[in-house]
Scaffold this motif. Structure first.
Motif, mmCIF file in Angstrom:
data_model
loop_
_atom_site.group_PDB
_atom_site.id
_atom_site.type_symbol
_atom_site.label_atom_id
_atom_site.label_comp_id
_atom_site.label_asym_id
_atom_site.label_seq_id
_atom_site.Cartn_x
_atom_site.Cartn_y
_atom_site.Cartn_z
ATOM 1 N N PHE A 137 -7.294 -0.213 18.855
ATOM 2 C CA PHE A 137 -6.080 -0.956 18.528
ATOM 3 C C PHE A 137 -6.256 -1.714 17.212
ATOM 4 C CE2 PHE A 137 -3.537 -4.845 18.574
ATOM 5 C CZ PHE A 137 -2.275 -4.359 18.872
ATOM 6 N N SER A 138 -7.371 -2.412 17.057
ATOM 7 C CA SER A 138 -7.609 -3.217 15.858
ATOM 8 C C SER A 138 -7.641 -2.348 14.609
ATOM 9 C CB SER A 138 -8.927 -3.983 15.993
ATOM 10 O OG SER A 138 -8.893 -4.845 17.101
ATOM 11 N N ARG A 139 -8.372 -1.217 14.684
ATOM 12 C CA ARG A 139 -8.464 -0.337 13.521
ATOM 13 C C ARG A 139 -7.104 0.302 13.199
ATOM 14 N NH1 ARG A 139 -13.086 3.623 15.105
ATOM 15 N NH2 ARG A 139 -12.726 2.747 17.184
ATOM 16 N N SER A 140 -6.381 0.671 14.254
ATOM 17 C CA SER A 140 -5.076 1.304 14.047
ATOM 18 C C SER A 140 -4.081 0.330 13.421
ATOM 19 C CB SER A 140 -4.527 1.830 15.383
ATOM 20 O OG SER A 140 -5.384 2.790 15.948
ATOM 21 N N ILE A 141 -4.102 -0.920 13.879
ATOM 22 C CA ILE A 141 -3.199 -1.927 13.315
ATOM 23 C C ILE A 141 -3.517 -2.178 11.842
ATOM 24 C CG2 ILE A 141 -2.741 -4.415 13.328
ATOM 25 C CD1 ILE A 141 -1.059 -3.031 15.355
ATOM 26 N N PHE A 142 -4.804 -2.265 11.516
ATOM 27 C CA PHE A 142 -5.192 -2.471 10.124
ATOM 28 C C PHE A 142 -4.818 -1.263 9.270
ATOM 29 C CE2 PHE A 142 -8.577 -2.542 6.732
ATOM 30 C CZ PHE A 142 -8.032 -3.620 6.045
ATOM 31 N N LEU A 143 -4.980 -0.075 9.830
ATOM 32 C CA LEU A 143 -4.615 1.148 9.124
ATOM 33 C C LEU A 143 -3.105 1.188 8.881
ATOM 34 C CD1 LEU A 143 -5.721 3.749 7.974
ATOM 35 C CD2 LEU A 143 -5.612 4.765 10.253
ATOM 36 N N MET A 144 -2.338 0.780 9.873
ATOM 37 C CA MET A 144 -0.884 0.713 9.739
ATOM 38 C C MET A 144 -0.505 -0.243 8.612
ATOM 39 S SD MET A 144 1.879 -0.140 12.736
ATOM 40 C CE MET A 144 1.526 -1.898 12.791
ATOM 41 N N HIS A 181 3.485 -8.295 24.077
ATOM 42 C CA HIS A 181 2.552 -8.882 23.108
ATOM 43 C C HIS A 181 2.114 -7.852 22.064
ATOM 44 C CE1 HIS A 181 2.149 -12.602 25.460
ATOM 45 N NE2 HIS A 181 2.220 -11.815 26.510
ATOM 46 N N GLY A 182 1.851 -6.601 22.511
ATOM 47 C CA GLY A 182 1.499 -5.540 21.567
ATOM 48 C C GLY A 182 2.627 -5.266 20.595
ATOM 49 N N SER A 183 3.855 -5.286 21.116
ATOM 50 C CA SER A 183 5.031 -5.086 20.270
ATOM 51 C C SER A 183 5.172 -6.211 19.251
ATOM 52 C CB SER A 183 6.291 -5.014 21.146
ATOM 53 O OG SER A 183 7.449 -4.962 20.367
ATOM 54 N N MET A 201 0.850 4.253 14.500
ATOM 55 C CA MET A 201 1.551 3.222 15.255
ATOM 56 C C MET A 201 1.547 3.547 16.753
ATOM 57 S SD MET A 201 5.427 1.785 14.641
ATOM 58 C CE MET A 201 5.144 1.751 12.871
ATOM 59 N N THR A 202 1.796 4.820 17.076
ATOM 60 C CA THR A 202 1.765 5.246 18.475
ATOM 61 C C THR A 202 0.370 5.090 19.056
ATOM 62 O OG1 THR A 202 3.455 6.892 17.927
ATOM 63 C CG2 THR A 202 2.368 7.120 20.054
ATOM 64 N N LEU A 203 -0.641 5.468 18.278
ATOM 65 C CA LEU A 203 -2.032 5.343 18.727
ATOM 66 C C LEU A 203 -2.364 3.891 19.060
ATOM 67 C CD1 LEU A 203 -4.851 6.648 19.099
ATOM 68 C CD2 LEU A 203 -5.285 6.096 16.687
ATOM 69 N N ALA A 204 -1.934 2.969 18.200
ATOM 70 C CA ALA A 204 -2.215 1.552 18.454
ATOM 71 C C ALA A 204 -1.553 1.078 19.739
ATOM 72 C CB ALA A 204 -1.726 0.712 17.261
ATOM 73 N N LEU A 205 -0.283 1.376 19.901
ATOM 74 C CA LEU A 205 0.457 0.873 21.062
ATOM 75 C C LEU A 205 0.032 1.560 22.358
ATOM 76 C CD1 LEU A 205 3.986 0.552 19.428
ATOM 77 C CD2 LEU A 205 2.402 -1.282 20.004
ATOM 78 N N ASN A 206 -0.513 2.770 22.264
ATOM 79 C CA ASN A 206 -1.004 3.451 23.454
ATOM 80 C C ASN A 206 -2.224 2.757 24.058
ATOM 81 O OD1 ASN A 206 0.924 5.405 23.581
ATOM 82 N ND2 ASN A 206 -0.315 7.032 22.682
ATOM 83 N N GLN A 207 -2.864 1.896 23.300
ATOM 84 C CA GLN A 207 -4.042 1.182 23.809
ATOM 85 C C GLN A 207 -3.652 -0.073 24.591
ATOM 86 O OE1 GLN A 207 -6.684 3.090 23.045
ATOM 87 N NE2 GLN A 207 -5.224 4.251 21.798
ATOM 88 N N VAL A 208 -2.351 -0.413 24.585
ATOM 89 C CA VAL A 208 -1.898 -1.671 25.188
ATOM 90 C C VAL A 208 -1.437 -1.432 26.620
ATOM 91 C CG1 VAL A 208 -0.307 -3.618 24.961
ATOM 92 C CG2 VAL A 208 -1.150 -2.452 22.910
ATOM 93 N N PRO A 209 -2.050 -2.079 27.619
ATOM 94 C CA PRO A 209 -1.618 -1.915 29.009
ATOM 95 C C PRO A 209 -0.227 -2.506 29.238
ATOM 96 C CG PRO A 209 -3.272 -3.633 28.843
ATOM 97 C CD PRO A 209 -3.202 -2.982 27.488
ATOM 98 N N LYS A 210 0.432 -2.028 30.268
ATOM 99 C CA LYS A 210 1.831 -2.399 30.519
ATOM 100 C C LYS A 210 2.076 -3.902 30.562
ATOM 101 C CE LYS A 210 5.786 -1.364 33.473
ATOM 102 N NZ LYS A 210 6.273 -0.603 34.650
ATOM 103 N N PRO A 211 1.226 -4.717 31.214
ATOM 104 C CA PRO A 211 1.499 -6.165 31.244
ATOM 105 C C PRO A 211 1.505 -6.818 29.859
ATOM 106 C CG PRO A 211 -0.119 -5.560 32.913
ATOM 107 C CD PRO A 211 0.055 -4.368 32.038
ATOM 108 N N PHE A 224 -6.519 -6.895 20.847
ATOM 109 C CA PHE A 224 -7.509 -6.773 19.789
ATOM 110 C C PHE A 224 -8.924 -6.561 20.332
ATOM 111 C CE2 PHE A 224 -4.188 -8.950 17.280
ATOM 112 C CZ PHE A 224 -4.141 -8.078 16.199
ATOM 113 N N ARG A 225 -9.084 -6.710 21.653
ATOM 114 C CA ARG A 225 -10.384 -6.377 22.243
ATOM 115 C C ARG A 225 -10.656 -4.878 22.152
ATOM 116 N NH1 ARG A 225 -10.348 -10.066 27.817
ATOM 117 N NH2 ARG A 225 -10.293 -12.111 26.778
ATOM 118 N N SER A 226 -9.591 -4.101 22.006
ATOM 119 C CA SER A 226 -9.746 -2.662 21.809
ATOM 120 C C SER A 226 -10.012 -2.385 20.343
ATOM 121 C CB SER A 226 -8.470 -1.917 22.256
ATOM 122 O OG SER A 226 -8.469 -0.602 21.743
ATOM 123 N N SER A 227 -11.166 -1.798 20.055
ATOM 124 C CA SER A 227 -11.515 -1.467 18.680
ATOM 125 C C SER A 227 -10.513 -0.481 18.085
ATOM 126 C CB SER A 227 -12.922 -0.873 18.633
ATOM 127 O OG SER A 227 -13.219 -0.363 17.359
#
Length: 478
Positions: free
Chosen positions: A269-276, A395-397, A381-391, A264-267
């Motif tokens: 990611f946050s906007r994409s999740i809310f949009l989803m 948690h993103g899922s 959904m893809t846009l949101a998850l693309n902001q999440v680093p592998k480690p 959620f530190r990624s703006s």
């Protein structure tokens, strides 16, 4: 990244195929009982409010179990988790098929839900690990089919079964399908993820259970007969929201949080999740209200209503797959904006429906509506998850799937309560003396109000989508 790295191995494709099959089956179970409830009420001589717990309880267990999935995905192997989840689903389906008592049927459904709550985030997390960045749009398009088409096809399948057989056959069908997937996974599924030894923080588990459980239960209860006037609804919602606030605050302080809030530190990611979340809410306005209206006002049978929704389900599946491929070629923004504009137009047309609207017209409009959903939900959904680093993939899922389940609880309750309140207001203002006609007119007024609210959500979604830039599609920032 080299061309070789961009390609997926045959083994990776097989793993994703197995997981998406399991995911599809689990999501069918979310809606497959809806049409069967009248038969179950008749067979067990129970109240409607009790029977609805077969669906409400299912959503509740998923809402509680999904947040724990990030810990489970890190702690256990892919094979261990999937086989265990399918075992739960098998046991629950078997109980549902053989049970002579409603209480045991309810237990079977909850065991099914436990398996579903494990599988949903597991699929998405594995997909992020296996799929190259340049192919994620395509694969997410296929995954979107499971997310959106499976709940739509559930009532159609159960309607066909109820028409000619009994509700027990629904569980037999789920049991056979689950057994085949279980055996397939047992022999073909291999491990791809690395495990670690994270510690489980018991207070976090308690807070997440109370929080997500309270929110899901509160909104689900609001969709029942007493609606928002029921003090239990408000009490559980308040408790749930407070527990969630404490849960989020606690996670941000832990070294090994149950759900890491760093995405959620990624703006973006946050906007994409809310949009989803908003788009899924709009989708539920159709999936719930449209069949309900045509069964009540136009007198369609559950089976006829299922076939009314079927063209839209097929169109949605095809659009989601095409949209996924286009995401990889032209990016998310043209697809997202086009989809949201189409959603707004079709919702505007639905504000004119009446009991005289033909089922063909309604089916065509709904199919057009699903094109908008298919173009919108996969890319965002893809846009949101693309902001999440592998480690942080697990948690993103978990975050994404939790949002999906919460929207699944909030959407039906919100739209049902809006429709009910608008219908009651119409009755109070009307001079109509024919009770049957009054019921149809009041429900039509309520449905129109629901779609006006959905239009407002669509406009907000469009404005929010405009804030996302093409460069935001760049992925996995560490």
């Amino acid at each position: 990244m080299t061309q070789t790295e961009e390609k997926m191995s045959t083994q990776s494709k097989l793993i994703l195929f197995i997981l998406i099959l399991g995911n599809f089956l689990c999501l069918i179970s979310e809606t497959v009982m809806n049409v069967a409830l009248p038969s179950i009420i008749s067979d067990f001589h129970i109240r409607t409010s009790s029977a609805q717990w077969l669906t409400t309880g299912y959503m509740l267990v998923i809402g509680i179990s999904v947040p724990v999935s990030a810990f489970l995905i890190q702690r256990f192997t892919l094979r261990q988790l999937f086989v265990t989840a399918m075992s739960f689903y098998l046991i629950g389906s078997f109980i549902g098929f053989i049970t002579p008592w409603f209480s045991l049927l309810f237990v079977g459904r909850m065991i099914q839900a436990l398996g579903t709550g494990i599988i949903l985030p597991l699929v998405m997390s594995t997909m992020l690990t296996l799929v190259p960045v340049s192919k994620r749009g395509t694969v997410m398009g296929i995954f979107s089919v499971a997310i959106l088409f499976a709940p739509a096809i559930g009532p159609v399948l159960s309607g066909l079964i109820i028409q000619y057989y009994s509700w027990q056959i629904i569980f037999l069908g789920l049991l056979i399908a689950a057994a085949l997937i279980f055996l397939f996974a047992l022999f073909k599924l291999s491990n791809v993820s690395e495990t670690s030894r994270p510690t489980i923080h018991i207070p976090s588990v308690i807070l997440s259970t109370i929080g997500f459980g309270g929110v899901v239960y509160g909104f689900s209860a609001a969709g029942e007969e007493t609606g928002w006037s029921n003090p239990i609804v408000w009490l559980t919602l308040i408790i749930g929201v407070i527990a969630l606030a404490l849960f989020v605050r606690q996670q941000s302080k832990l070294n090994s949080p149950m759900i890491n809030m760093k995405p959620f530190r990624s703006s973006v990611f946050s906007r994409s999740i809310f949009l989803m979340f908003l788009i899924m809410m709009i989708q539920f306005s159709m999936m719930l209200i449209l069949p309900l209206y045509f069964q009540t006002a136009a007198g369609l049978s559950p089976l006829q209503t299922g076939f009314l929704m079927l063209p839209g389900g097929v169109t949605l599946a095809l659009t989601a797959m095409v949209g996924g491929r286009l995401f990889d070629k032209i990016g998310f923004k043209p697809l997202l904006l086009t989809g949201l504009v189409l959603l707004t137009i079709i919702l505007s047309l639905f504000t004119t429906i009446s009991s005289g609207t033909s089922t063909r017209t309604a089916a065509i409009l709904y199919a057009a509506f699903t094109i908008g959903v298919g173009l919108s939900i996969g890319p965002v959904m893809t846009l949101a998850l693309n902001q999440v680093p592998k480690p942080l993939h697990a948690h993103g899922s978990a975050i994404s799937n939790t949002i999906n389940q919460v929207s699944g609880a909030i959407g039906p309750a919100l739209y049902t309560s809006i429709m009910t309140m608008a219908s009651q207001h119409f009755i109070q203002q009307s001079n109509e003396t024919n009770k049957t006609l009054l019921q149809i007119k009041s429900m039509t007024s309520g449905v129109h109000t629901v779609y006006y609210v959905a239009i407002a959500f669509a406009v907000v979604s469009f404005l929010l989508a405009l804030t996302l830039k093409k460069k935001d599609q760049q992925l996995e920032t560490q």
